[in-house]
Write a protein that holds these residues in place. Structure first.
Motif, PDB file in Angstrom:
ATOM      1  N   ARG A  95      61.375  23.515  72.292  1.00 48.50           N
ATOM      2  CA  ARG A  95      59.634  22.932  71.439  1.00 48.50           C
ATOM      3  C   ARG A  95      59.623  21.858  73.106  1.00 48.50           C
ATOM      4  O   ARG A  95      58.305  22.077  74.247  1.00 48.50           O
ATOM      5  CB  ARG A  95      59.448  22.681  70.739  1.00 48.50           C
ATOM      6  N   ILE A  96      60.194  20.782  72.884  1.00 49.48           N
ATOM      7  CA  ILE A  96      60.119  19.566  74.109  1.00 49.48           C
ATOM      8  C   ILE A  96      61.485  18.783  74.751  1.00 49.48           C
ATOM      9  O   ILE A  96      60.731  18.143  75.317  1.00 49.48           O
ATOM     10  CB  ILE A  96      60.154  18.641  73.094  1.00 49.48           C
ATOM     11  N   CYS A  97      62.284  19.536  74.958  1.00 51.87           N
ATOM     12  CA  CYS A  97      62.924  19.964  76.222  1.00 51.87           C
ATOM     13  C   CYS A  97      62.461  19.902  77.438  1.00 51.87           C
ATOM     14  O   CYS A  97      61.634  21.205  77.749  1.00 51.87           O
ATOM     15  CB  CYS A  97      64.442  20.431  76.063  1.00 51.87           C
ATOM     16  N   PRO A  98      63.030  19.400  78.515  1.00 52.58           N
ATOM     17  CA  PRO A  98      62.760  19.201  79.516  1.00 52.58           C
ATOM     18  C   PRO A  98      63.008  20.503  80.545  1.00 52.58           C
ATOM     19  O   PRO A  98      63.093  21.233  81.278  1.00 52.58           O
ATOM     20  CB  PRO A  98      62.481  17.907  81.031  1.00 52.58           C
ATOM     21  N   ALA A  99      64.205  21.335  80.177  1.00 53.70           N
ATOM     22  CA  ALA A  99      64.762  22.146  80.249  1.00 53.70           C
ATOM     23  C   ALA A  99      65.683  22.128  81.916  1.00 53.70           C
ATOM     24  O   ALA A  99      65.635  22.806  82.775  1.00 53.70           O
ATOM     25  CB  ALA A  99      64.165  23.957  80.552  1.00 53.70           C
ATOM     26  N   PRO A 100      66.917  21.090  81.423  1.00 51.34           N
ATOM     27  CA  PRO A 100      67.783  21.255  83.131  1.00 51.34           C
ATOM     28  C   PRO A 100      68.403  21.956  83.207  1.00 51.34           C
ATOM     29  O   PRO A 100      69.199  22.318  84.098  1.00 51.34           O
ATOM     30  CB  PRO A 100      68.333  19.580  82.671  1.00 51.34           C
ATOM     31  N   MET A 329      53.590   9.740  94.992  1.00 56.30           N
ATOM     32  CA  MET A 329      53.410  10.877  93.608  1.00 56.30           C
ATOM     33  C   MET A 329      54.576  11.982  94.887  1.00 56.30           C
ATOM     34  O   MET A 329      54.451  12.085  95.817  1.00 56.30           O
ATOM     35  CB  MET A 329      52.143  11.639  94.323  1.00 56.30           C
ATOM     36  N   PRO A 330      55.387  12.855  94.032  1.00 58.07           N
ATOM     37  CA  PRO A 330      56.502  13.331  94.396  1.00 58.07           C
ATOM     38  C   PRO A 330      55.603  14.733  94.786  1.00 58.07           C
ATOM     39  O   PRO A 330      54.785  15.054  94.623  1.00 58.07           O
ATOM     40  CB  PRO A 330      57.422  13.751  92.658  1.00 58.07           C
ATOM     41  N   PRO A 331      56.861  15.458  95.601  1.00 59.66           N
ATOM     42  CA  PRO A 331      56.385  16.810  96.352  1.00 59.66           C
ATOM     43  C   PRO A 331      56.282  17.661  94.665  1.00 59.66           C
ATOM     44  O   PRO A 331      56.279  17.685  93.659  1.00 59.66           O
ATOM     45  CB  PRO A 331      58.027  17.107  97.309  1.00 59.66           C
ATOM     46  N   GLU A 332      54.817  18.369  95.480  1.00 57.42           N
ATOM     47  CA  GLU A 332      54.538  19.460  94.883  1.00 57.42           C
ATOM     48  C   GLU A 332      55.797  20.850  94.591  1.00 57.42           C
ATOM     49  O   GLU A 332      56.389  21.514  93.142  1.00 57.42           O
ATOM     50  CB  GLU A 332      53.901  20.310  94.903  1.00 57.42           C
ATOM     51  N   GLN A 333      56.169  20.841  95.563  1.00 61.04           N
ATOM     52  CA  GLN A 333      57.849  21.653  95.521  1.00 61.04           C
ATOM     53  C   GLN A 333      58.746  21.142  95.976  1.00 61.04           C
ATOM     54  O   GLN A 333      58.566  20.091  96.822  1.00 61.04           O
ATOM     55  CB  GLN A 333      57.422  23.375  96.740  1.00 61.04           C
ATOM     56  N   GLU A 334      60.018  21.309  95.572  1.00 59.95           N
ATOM     57  CA  GLU A 334      61.434  20.415  95.381  1.00 59.95           C
ATOM     58  C   GLU A 334      62.238  21.184  96.759  1.00 59.95           C
ATOM     59  O   GLU A 334      61.551  22.573  97.169  1.00 59.95           O
ATOM     60  CB  GLU A 334      62.824  20.659  94.239  1.00 59.95           C
ATOM     61  N   ASN A 335      62.645  20.788  97.340  1.00 57.36           N
ATOM     62  CA  ASN A 335      63.747  21.394  98.154  1.00 57.36           C
ATOM     63  C   ASN A 335      65.291  21.494  97.433  1.00 57.36           C
ATOM     64  O   ASN A 335      65.860  21.167  97.614  1.00 57.36           O
ATOM     65  CB  ASN A 335      63.819  20.697  99.242  1.00 57.36           C
ATOM     66  N   LYS A 336      65.157  23.369  97.090  1.00 59.70           N
ATOM     67  CA  LYS A 336      66.006  23.623  96.426  1.00 59.70           C
ATOM     68  C   LYS A 336      67.475  23.844  97.384  1.00 59.70           C
ATOM     69  O   LYS A 336      68.377  23.056  96.125  1.00 59.70           O
ATOM     70  CB  LYS A 336      65.490  25.138  95.384  1.00 59.70           C
ATOM     71  N   PRO A 337      67.366  23.886  98.139  1.00 59.18           N
ATOM     72  CA  PRO A 337      68.695  24.532  99.028  1.00 59.18           C
ATOM     73  C   PRO A 337      69.534  22.059  99.086  1.00 59.18           C
ATOM     74  O   PRO A 337      70.569  22.904  98.661  1.00 59.18           O
ATOM     75  CB  PRO A 337      68.761  24.497 100.279  1.00 59.18           C
ATOM     76  N   LEU A 338      68.890  21.646  98.768  1.00 63.60           N
ATOM     77  CA  LEU A 338      69.295  20.612  99.315  1.00 63.60           C
ATOM     78  C   LEU A 338      69.654  19.785  97.501  1.00 63.60           C
ATOM     79  O   LEU A 338      70.233  19.024  97.272  1.00 63.60           O
ATOM     80  CB  LEU A 338      68.332  19.124  99.502  1.00 63.60           C
ATOM     81  N   TRP A 343      68.870  18.260  87.950  1.00 65.48           N
ATOM     82  CA  TRP A 343      67.323  18.165  87.760  1.00 65.48           C
ATOM     83  C   TRP A 343      66.358  17.121  89.398  1.00 65.48           C
ATOM     84  O   TRP A 343      67.113  16.595  89.982  1.00 65.48           O
ATOM     85  CB  TRP A 343      67.392  17.135  87.126  1.00 65.48           C
ATOM     86  N   PRO A 344      65.532  18.138  89.557  1.00 61.57           N
ATOM     87  CA  PRO A 344      64.938  17.834  91.126  1.00 61.57           C
ATOM     88  C   PRO A 344      63.417  16.926  90.958  1.00 61.57           C
ATOM     89  O   PRO A 344      63.217  16.795  89.555  1.00 61.57           O
ATOM     90  CB  PRO A 344      64.075  19.365  91.457  1.00 61.57           C
ATOM     91  N   LEU A 345      63.500  16.102  91.600  1.00 63.74           N
ATOM     92  CA  LEU A 345      62.454  14.835  91.726  1.00 63.74           C
ATOM     93  C   LEU A 345      60.732  16.207  92.607  1.00 63.74           C
ATOM     94  O   LEU A 345      60.784  16.656  93.719  1.00 63.74           O
ATOM     95  CB  LEU A 345      62.362  13.918  93.358  1.00 63.74           C
TER      96      LEU A 345
END
Length: 492
Positions: A95-100, A329-338, A343-345
Motif C-alpha cells: 500500500r505505501i511503498c514507493p516501489a524502488p 522542480m524535477p523533470p517529469e521524466q527521468e533519463n532512464k539510460p543514465l 531510484w530516479p529523481l
C-alpha cells in the motif's frame, strides 16, 4: 518468468482510484486493487531477464520474479509463501511503498516497469481473504526473553521473527496503540489501521506480548514527539529483566525552521497534526484537535509527510492548500539510460496532490507573520523568497520576495534523528547524524556498544522507508537470535 512474450503483448495496468469528489469526504482507503485476471496478466509481463535487478532494488530482497510467475500460473497460495519468506507485512508495503523494485525492473529500461507493487498488493489481500495468513507459533520455547522498544515496522518484524524461533518477546510502545508511525504517521486513507490490528492479533497468537502506553526512558521536557504514555520503564530495568533488548524506535526528531515568528499559533510540525486525525478516526476524543477547516494551509516540505498533510487538510475542509519545496522542480521524466536501475529523481504527483494542491518549487520561507490587535500571536501570513541552485549551493533571487496569506503552516521537512535522550539513557553511542551506532556486519550485526542492546530501523539507519525498516528488523532479529543461541536459522 511469467509469459515469455508477455512484456511485448500486454501493457502495464495501474491500480484504480475512487473519484476525488468521493474519496475526500472520508478517511477510507480508495485504491482499487487488481482483479485476479488483471493480476495474472500483469504477472505475465515479468521478463525472463536472467538478472532480476528488482530483487536488489527491493530493500527486503523480495523474490519478485518467482511470485510474479506464480500469480501468472494462478498459484496464489505458493505466491504468498514466497512473498512472506522475505516480507513479514506485504499489506503495508503493498500500500505505501514507493516501489524502488519497479525503478530497477529490467523492462523499465525502455518501457513501463512490471506492476510489482500492485501484484504484491493483490497477493496479500487474496491471502487474507482465503484465510491463508495464520499464526505460526514456535514448536519449542528457548526460555530467553527479549524486549523490543518500538512497535513500528522494524520492531514488529523483529518481534515476529524472534517469537517464531521460540523467544519470549515483549514489545514496548509509548503510544496507546501499537504500530508506531504506521499507526499515527500514515493517514488512514493511505492505509487503514485494521491491517495493523490483524497482524497484532496474529503476533499475540504467536506469543508476542504488547505493552502500550509505556515510555522506555524519559523524553526531554517540551519534546514535540507524539507520546501518550501513562507509564515509564527505565533502561536499566529492561537490561536487568531481559536477555536482550532491541531498540527499534523511529527517527522522530523533526527538522525545525527557526525563523522569525516560529512561535506563532498556527505553525506546527506535521507530526503534531497527523496523529490527531488518526486518533479521531479510531474513535478517540480530543479536547483541542488541530484542524484545517476554512483555513489557508501551507505545507513546507515536498516529501511524503508533506503530501499526507495535504490530503488530510483537504479532507478537513481547508479553503486552499499550497506545498513548498526548497529545491527546483524535477523533470517529469527521468533519463532512464543514465539512472536505471537506481531510484530516479523525477516529478512525482501523489493522489493527495490530485485532490487539490498548489505546488511551489525553489521557494524558501523567511518569516512567519502574526496578526494585530486581537489576532496578535496568531499566524496570518508568511514571507517567502525564490531561490536558485548552482553547484549544490542555494542563492536567493533578488527582488523575488512575496508575502502570502496563511492561517496554518505545517513543517514537513523530514526527521533529523531519533530522540537523543532515549539513546543517552541507554548509554548507546551515536553516529555523526545522531543515530544509534550499530554496524550491520554479519558477526554481531546491529549490536550497540552496550552489552546485549541492539538497534535497528530508523533509530539506527535514519529516516527511511517502511520496507527498509522491515528489512532492518528481520536482520536484527537474526543477530539477536545468534547472540542468544550461538547460531540462528533466521534468514539474513
Amino acid at each position: 518468468m511469467g509469459k515469455v512474450t508477455g512484456f511485448m503483448e500486454y501493457e502495464r495496468l495501474e491500480e484504480g482510484y475512487a473519484p476525488v469528489q468521493e474519496r475526500v469526504k472520508n478517511y477510507k482507503e480508495f485504491v482499487i486493487g487488481l482483479k485476479t485476471d488483471e493480476a495474472k496478466v500483469q504477472g505475465a509481463r515479468c521478463m525472463d531477464c536472467g538478472t532480476p535487478f528488482c530483487n536488489n532494488g527491493c530493500p527486503v530482497n523480495n523474490i519478485i520474479p518467482d511470485f510474479n510467475d506464480l500469480v501468472y500460473r494462478n498459484d496464489w497460495k505458493n505466491a504468498i509463501e514466497v512473498l512472506h519468506s522475505t516480507n513479514n507485512f506485504p499489506e503495508f508495503t503493498g500500500r505505501i511503498c514507493p516501489a524502488p523494485c519497479e525503478a530497477a525492473c529490467t523492462l523499465n529500461v525502455n518501457d513501463d516497469a512490471v506492476g510489482i507493487k500492485s501484484i504484491e498488493h493483490a497477493i496479500i489481500d487474496r491471502a487474507w481473504e482465503e484465510g491463508w495468513v495464520k499464526p505460526r507459533p514456535a514448536k519449542f520455547k528457548t526460555g530467553k526473553k527479549v524486549a523490543v522498544v518500538g512497535s513500528g515496522p522494524a520492531g514488529l518484524a523483529a518481534a515476529q521473527q524472534l517469537a517464531r524461533v521460540g523467544h519470549d518477546v515483549t514489545v514496548f510502545e509509548k503510544n496507546d496503540r501499537a504500530g508506531g508511525l504506521l499507526r499515527y504517521g500514515i493517514p488512514d486513507f493511505k492505509m487503514e489501521k485494521s491491517h495493523i490490528d490483524r497482524r497484532i492479533e496474529q503476533m499475540k497468537a504467536e506469543g508476542v506480548t504488547f505493552r502500550t502506553s509505556v515510555m522506555v526512558g524519559k523524553l526531554p521536557e517540551g519534546s514535540k514527539v507524539t507520546n501518550w504514555a501513562s507509564e515509564t520503564v527505565s533502561p536499566d530495568d529492561l537490561k536487568a529483566q531481559f536477555d536482550a533488548v532491541l531498540l527499534a524506535g523511529g527517527a522522530e526528531q523533526p527538522r525545525d525552521l527557526p525563523i522569525p515568528g516560529r512561535d506563532l499559533e498556527g505553525v506546527y510540525f506535521a507530526m503534531e497534526f497527523l496523529p490527531q486525525q488518526n486518533k479521531i478516526n479510531a474513535g478517540d476524543k480530543l479536547k483541542a484537535q488541530l484542524r484545517a477547516d476554512g483555513k489557508k494551509v501551507i505545507v513546507i516540505g515536498g516529501g511524503d509527510t508533506g503530501s499526507d498533510c495535504v490530503g488530510t487538510s483537504n479532507r478537513q475542509g481547508a479553503t486552499s492548500v499550497t506545498q513548498f519545496e526548497l529545491t527546483p522542480m524535477p523533470p517529469e521524466q527521468e533519463n532512464k539510460p543514465l539512472v536505471w536501475p537506481y531510484w530516479p529523481l523525477k516529478l512525482r504527483t501523489s493522489s493527495s496532490h490530485e485532490e487539490g494542491c498548489e505546488r511551489e518549487f525553489a521557494i524558501a520561507t523567511k518569516e512567519f507573520i502574526g496578526g494585530e490587535g486581537k489576532e496578535k500571536g496568531k499566524l496570518k501570513a508568511l514571507r517567502t523568497v525564490r531561490v536558485e541552485w548552482a553547484n549544490g549551493k542555494m542563492t536567493e533571487v533578488a527582488g523575488s520576495e512575496q508575502t502570502l496569506d496563511a492561517d496554518m503552516v505545517f513543517l514537513a521537512m523530514g526527521f533529523v534523528s531519533p530522540v537523543a535522550s532515549v539513546l543517552e539513557q541507554f548509554g548507546v553511542d551515536k553516529d555523526a547524524r545522531g543515530n544509534a551506532k550499530a554496524s550491520t556486519d554479519f558477526t554481531g550485526g546491529y549490536a550497540t556498544n552496550v552489552p546485549k542492546v541492539f538497534a535497528a530501523g530508523d533509530i539506527r539507519y535514519g529516516q527511511s522507508l517502511v520496507v527498509r525498516a522491515i528489512r532492518e528488523g528481520r536482520q536484527a532479529a537474526r543477530s539477536v537470535d545468534e547472540f542468544l543461541m550461538g547460531v540462528s536459522d533466521l534468514p539474513r
